[in-house]
Design a protein around this motif. Structure first.
Motif, PDB file in Angstrom:
ATOM      1  N   ASN A  97       0.838  -1.207   0.000  1.00  0.00           N
ATOM      2  CA  ASN A  97       0.000   0.000   0.000  1.00  0.00           C
ATOM      3  C   ASN A  97       0.867   1.250   0.000  1.00  0.00           C
ATOM      4  N   TYR A  98       1.938   1.227   0.770  1.00  0.00           N
ATOM      5  CA  TYR A  98       2.855   2.369   0.825  1.00  0.00           C
ATOM      6  C   TYR A  98       3.495   2.617  -0.539  1.00  0.00           C
ATOM      7  N   LEU A  99       3.993   1.551  -1.170  1.00  0.00           N
ATOM      8  CA  LEU A  99       4.634   1.705  -2.476  1.00  0.00           C
ATOM      9  C   LEU A  99       3.632   2.132  -3.540  1.00  0.00           C
ATOM     10  N   LYS A 100       2.404   1.644  -3.448  1.00  0.00           N
ATOM     11  CA  LYS A 100       1.382   2.053  -4.405  1.00  0.00           C
ATOM     12  C   LYS A 100       1.133   3.548  -4.330  1.00  0.00           C
ATOM     13  N   GLU A 101       1.178   4.103  -3.121  1.00  0.00           N
ATOM     14  CA  GLU A 101       0.988   5.541  -2.973  1.00  0.00           C
ATOM     15  C   GLU A 101       2.081   6.316  -3.698  1.00  0.00           C
ATOM     16  N   LEU A 102       3.294   5.797  -3.645  1.00  0.00           N
ATOM     17  CA  LEU A 102       4.386   6.446  -4.374  1.00  0.00           C
ATOM     18  C   LEU A 102       4.196   6.305  -5.879  1.00  0.00           C
ATOM     19  N   ILE A 103       3.855   5.104  -6.301  1.00  0.00           N
ATOM     20  CA  ILE A 103       3.759   4.795  -7.725  1.00  0.00           C
ATOM     21  C   ILE A 103       2.611   5.540  -8.397  1.00  0.00           C
ATOM     22  N   GLU A 104       1.528   5.766  -7.672  1.00  0.00           N
ATOM     23  CA  GLU A 104       0.357   6.415  -8.260  1.00  0.00           C
ATOM     24  C   GLU A 104       0.491   7.935  -8.303  1.00  0.00           C
ATOM     25  N   ASN A 105       1.607   8.450  -7.845  1.00  0.00           N
ATOM     26  CA  ASN A 105       1.893   9.874  -8.004  1.00  0.00           C
ATOM     27  C   ASN A 105       1.995  10.177  -9.504  1.00  0.00           C
ATOM     28  N   PRO A 106       1.270  11.172 -10.003  1.00  0.00           N
ATOM     29  CA  PRO A 106       1.293  11.463 -11.452  1.00  0.00           C
ATOM     30  C   PRO A 106       2.680  11.738 -12.008  1.00  0.00           C
ATOM     31  N   VAL A 107       3.621  12.172 -11.155  1.00  0.00           N
ATOM     32  CA  VAL A 107       4.967  12.475 -11.645  1.00  0.00           C
ATOM     33  C   VAL A 107       5.979  11.438 -11.139  1.00  0.00           C
ATOM     34  N   PHE A 108       5.500  10.244 -10.886  1.00  0.00           N
ATOM     35  CA  PHE A 108       6.358   9.148 -10.423  1.00  0.00           C
ATOM     36  C   PHE A 108       7.351   8.712 -11.493  1.00  0.00           C
ATOM     37  N   GLY A 110      10.321   5.391 -11.670  1.00  0.00           N
ATOM     38  CA  GLY A 110      10.893   4.273 -10.933  1.00  0.00           C
ATOM     39  C   GLY A 110      11.848   3.464 -11.788  1.00  0.00           C
ATOM     40  N   PHE A 111      12.829   2.852 -11.127  1.00  0.00           N
ATOM     41  CA  PHE A 111      13.851   2.077 -11.823  1.00  0.00           C
ATOM     42  C   PHE A 111      14.174   0.828 -11.007  1.00  0.00           C
ATOM     43  N   VAL A 112      14.454  -0.259 -11.692  1.00  0.00           N
ATOM     44  CA  VAL A 112      14.828  -1.499 -11.023  1.00  0.00           C
ATOM     45  C   VAL A 112      16.058  -2.094 -11.699  1.00  0.00           C
ATOM     46  N   VAL A 113      16.787  -2.878 -10.896  1.00  0.00           N
ATOM     47  CA  VAL A 113      17.933  -3.627 -11.409  1.00  0.00           C
ATOM     48  C   VAL A 113      17.685  -5.094 -11.080  1.00  0.00           C
ATOM     49  N   CYS A 114      17.845  -5.948 -12.089  1.00  0.00           N
ATOM     50  CA  CYS A 114      17.594  -7.369 -11.906  1.00  0.00           C
ATOM     51  C   CYS A 114      18.848  -8.188 -12.203  1.00  0.00           C
ATOM     52  N   VAL A 120      17.176  -6.817  -7.533  1.00  0.00           N
ATOM     53  CA  VAL A 120      18.207  -6.700  -6.494  1.00  0.00           C
ATOM     54  C   VAL A 120      18.427  -5.250  -6.060  1.00  0.00           C
ATOM     55  N   ALA A 121      17.906  -4.286  -6.808  1.00  0.00           N
ATOM     56  CA  ALA A 121      18.033  -2.877  -6.433  1.00  0.00           C
ATOM     57  C   ALA A 121      16.860  -2.094  -7.021  1.00  0.00           C
ATOM     58  N   VAL A 122      16.415  -1.088  -6.272  1.00  0.00           N
ATOM     59  CA  VAL A 122      15.231  -0.324  -6.678  1.00  0.00           C
ATOM     60  C   VAL A 122      15.432   1.153  -6.340  1.00  0.00           C
ATOM     61  N   CYS A 123      14.986   2.015  -7.243  1.00  0.00           N
ATOM     62  CA  CYS A 123      14.970   3.454  -7.002  1.00  0.00           C
ATOM     63  C   CYS A 123      13.596   3.984  -7.401  1.00  0.00           C
ATOM     64  N   LEU A 124      12.867   4.537  -6.435  1.00  0.00           N
ATOM     65  CA  LEU A 124      11.534   5.067  -6.682  1.00  0.00           C
ATOM     66  C   LEU A 124      11.506   6.537  -6.262  1.00  0.00           C
ATOM     67  N   GLY A 125      10.947   7.385  -7.100  1.00  0.00           N
ATOM     68  CA  GLY A 125      10.896   8.797  -6.759  1.00  0.00           C
ATOM     69  C   GLY A 125       9.899   9.555  -7.608  1.00  0.00           C
ATOM     70  N   GLU A 135      13.973  18.515 -10.843  1.00  0.00           N
ATOM     71  CA  GLU A 135      14.779  17.700  -9.952  1.00  0.00           C
ATOM     72  C   GLU A 135      14.045  16.398  -9.676  1.00  0.00           C
ATOM     73  N   PHE A 136      14.806  15.358  -9.404  1.00  0.00           N
ATOM     74  CA  PHE A 136      14.235  14.054  -9.086  1.00  0.00           C
ATOM     75  C   PHE A 136      14.412  13.819  -7.598  1.00  0.00           C
ATOM     76  N   PHE A 137      13.295  13.701  -6.879  1.00  0.00           N
ATOM     77  CA  PHE A 137      13.348  13.430  -5.454  1.00  0.00           C
ATOM     78  C   PHE A 137      13.235  11.923  -5.246  1.00  0.00           C
ATOM     79  N   VAL A 138      14.253  11.346  -4.643  1.00  0.00           N
ATOM     80  CA  VAL A 138      14.281   9.901  -4.406  1.00  0.00           C
ATOM     81  C   VAL A 138      13.475   9.590  -3.152  1.00  0.00           C
TER      82      VAL A 138
END
Length: 204
Positions: A97-108, A110-114, A120-125, A135-138
């Motif tokens: 639920n917490y991550l969904k709130e970040l993701i549903e931001n209209p200016v979201f 996100g990046f992942v490394v597999c 194995v690594a994630v950057c959401l902002g 600017e990109f806020f992480v």
């Protein structure tokens, strides 16, 4: 045109059959348009995933996709429930639920490394547009516990920075705790402490 004629026209002409029988009816009744925001937002992210994909030394770098949510939530809970964070997440659903709130931001963004198809690594902002430019806020940056200190975090920041720079962003901003490994990690990767700013909190 008399009212009766108009009624007959719309009840018998080809348009009625078109909307009743063709694929549009099935499209609007069964697909993601039931949740139109998620539909358009997800499609937008998927397109970006296809546009920007990098493979480096067995690591797959790409944009976040909705299909990554469950795995990212599991990784997030695993990372932040241990040293030095010790966050007290009650359940995986709470994390999702917490991550969904970040993701549903209209200016979201996100990046992942597999690695071997595992995240194995994630950057959401999210984007913030001010007088200094974009600017990109992480909001969240995390690396699998056993892989921390092995260079994946730095490679992830380099990947994210390259994408954002090409899209006209001018800087990255984030918050982290003082006196822990994360602080030295960010300093090593070109961040600095803004002495003019402080975090202010009011609890209820």
């Amino acid at each position: 045109m008399p009212i009766k004629t108009i009624k007959d026209h719309f009840s018998s002409n080809p348009l009625k059959n078109h909307f009743e029988n063709n694929s549009l009816k099935e499209h609007f009744s069964s697909n993601h348009l039931k949740n139109h925001w998620t539909y358009f937002f997800q499609d937008n992210m998927e397109n970006k995933v296809l546009e920007q994909f990098y493979d480096y030394g067995g690591l797959e770098f790409r944009r976040f996709s909705w299909k990554d949510l469950d795995e990212c939530a599991q990784l997030f809970k695993s990372v932040f429930s241990t040293d030095p964070w010790y966050d007290e997440w009650i359940s995986l659903d709470q994390v999702k639920n917490y991550l969904k709130e970040l993701i549903e931001n209209p200016v979201f963004e996100g990046f992942v490394v597999c690695e071997n198809s595992n995240v194995v690594a994630v950057c959401l902002g999210h984007r913030r547009s001010g007088w200094m430019g974009k600017e990109f806020f992480v909001d969240e940056f995390f690396v699998e516990n056993r892989r921390q200190g092995g260079g994946i975090g730095t490679k992830t920041l380099n990947f994210v920075g390259k994408i954002l720079f090409n899209e006209g962003y001018t800087r990255l901003t984030l918050l982290t705790n003082k006196g822990i490994f994360a602080e030295s990690f960010y300093l090593k990767n070109g961040f600095y402490n803004n002495e003019k700013r402080m975090i202010m909190v009011k609890e209820f």
